[in-house]
Design an enzyme around this catalytic site. Sequence first.
Site, PDB file in Angstrom:
ATOM      1  N   THR A 195       2.026 -10.355  14.517  1.00 10.73           N
ATOM      2  CA  THR A 195       0.890 -10.759  13.698  1.00 10.73           C
ATOM      3  C   THR A 195       0.069  -9.525  13.341  1.00 10.73           C
ATOM      4  OG1 THR A 195      -0.924 -12.380  13.543  1.00 10.73           O
ATOM      5  CG2 THR A 195      -0.721 -11.175  15.616  1.00 10.73           C
TER       6      THR A 195
ATOM      7  N   THR B 218       0.808  -1.219   0.000  1.00 16.93           N
ATOM      8  CA  THR B 218       0.000   0.000   0.000  1.00 16.93           C
ATOM      9  C   THR B 218       0.840   1.267   0.000  1.00 16.93           C
ATOM     10  OG1 THR B 218      -1.837  -1.115   1.121  1.00 16.93           O
ATOM     11  CG2 THR B 218      -1.745   1.279   1.315  1.00 16.93           C
TER      12      THR B 218
ATOM     13  N   THR C 143       1.209  -4.862   4.080  1.00 16.37           N
ATOM     14  CA  THR C 143       0.930  -5.258   5.466  1.00 16.37           C
ATOM     15  C   THR C 143       0.274  -6.630   5.580  1.00 16.37           C
ATOM     16  OG1 THR C 143      -1.223  -4.127   5.443  1.00 16.37           O
ATOM     17  CG2 THR C 143       0.687  -2.857   6.203  1.00 16.37           C
ATOM     18  N   ASP C 144      -0.433  -7.082   4.539  1.00 11.02           N
ATOM     19  CA  ASP C 144      -1.203  -8.318   4.686  1.00 11.02           C
ATOM     20  C   ASP C 144      -0.336  -9.520   5.033  1.00 11.02           C
ATOM     21  OD1 ASP C 144      -3.528  -6.973   4.187  1.00 11.02           O
ATOM     22  OD2 ASP C 144      -3.773  -7.678   2.128  1.00 11.02           O
TER      23      ASP C 144
ATOM     24  N   THR D 198      -2.341 -23.139  18.753  1.00 16.62           N
ATOM     25  CA  THR D 198      -3.693 -22.802  19.172  1.00 16.62           C
ATOM     26  C   THR D 198      -4.321 -21.711  18.297  1.00 16.62           C
ATOM     27  OG1 THR D 198      -5.027 -21.883  20.984  1.00 16.62           O
ATOM     28  CG2 THR D 198      -2.719 -21.225  20.896  1.00 16.62           C
TER      29      THR D 198
END
Length: 336
Positions: A160, A12, A89-90, A271
């Site tokens: 993340t 972006t 960023t994804d 998890t």
Amino acid sequence: MGRVLILHTGGTIGCRASSEGHKPDPEFARLLRRRLADSGEPELPEFDVIELHTLIDSANLTPAHWAQIAGLLVIHWQDYDGFLVLHGTDTMAYSAAALSFMLPGQDKPVIFTGSQIPLSERRSDGLDNVINGLHLCQRPGLAEVCIYFNGRLLRGNRTTKLKATELDAFASPNHPPLGVAGIRLEPEPDLLLPPTPLCFRIPEFDPEAVTVLSLYPGISARAARALLDDEGVRGAVMLSFGVGNPPDANTELMQVLAAAVERGQVIVNRTHCLYGKVDQGTYATGNSLNRIGVTPGGDLTLEAAFAKLHYLLAMETDPGRVRELMRRPLRGEMSA
């Protein structure tokens, strides 16, 4: 004053609005230099800008791009004091994690950043991220792969993406930030990895080697088998419940997992929860995974687990060795 290489890979930050949505701006390097010059920011390091020949929309990222990015940094390693990687960023956290394993011996910083709003737009968050990223690239004692975004310096393989549209897009759920921007931007020395003798290990990745198996209420053995019964798949990151619990009452599903381990696939249990870690011995359901040889993933993020498993399978041929290394911190990506 140091010298920094800015590697523009896409995303972006380097886009401009069009009738078809945001597209790469062919004049981005010139715009970046102008915006930095007009910022009035004192004591910016000298920098050069290079761009990938084909810029990456980060949703189109593949493991081969990790090797491409790492290879470019290694080629220029001796010529610069630090490296600022502009990335979409994804999938930024995937790439930062992957590079942390490919640069196991590192004596200078590699900082990933980008923006939620293109630099070409008035409200862009990109300029601040780039300015602070440049300063961090000449920070003594910082010798690891990090993400700097919206005022926080995060370990790359602990990060993340939490938010799709807000400016504070990234978090490090199970590890404190390495630094927070205020009047000063000083990384916490006690949290940093120490500089290490140079060592670069850039493998050839097989994009089909690793898959992700997400457990959900009512998952069928057939769904798991469809992912795992593929000769190209050598490993899987499995997303389970709570502290690492599978639906062990589904005996057919458990047989599929056991068969996959038996034929040499490495299944790493992570998890669904963002916070906390896998402990396969807490409940009997989780202990069933210990019995069939599933590897606990501790507090690895999904991005770090995926990138680490890809890296190890590209470097190692013995599944037992891969399982051993998945349980061991290599570059600060998990708690000991």
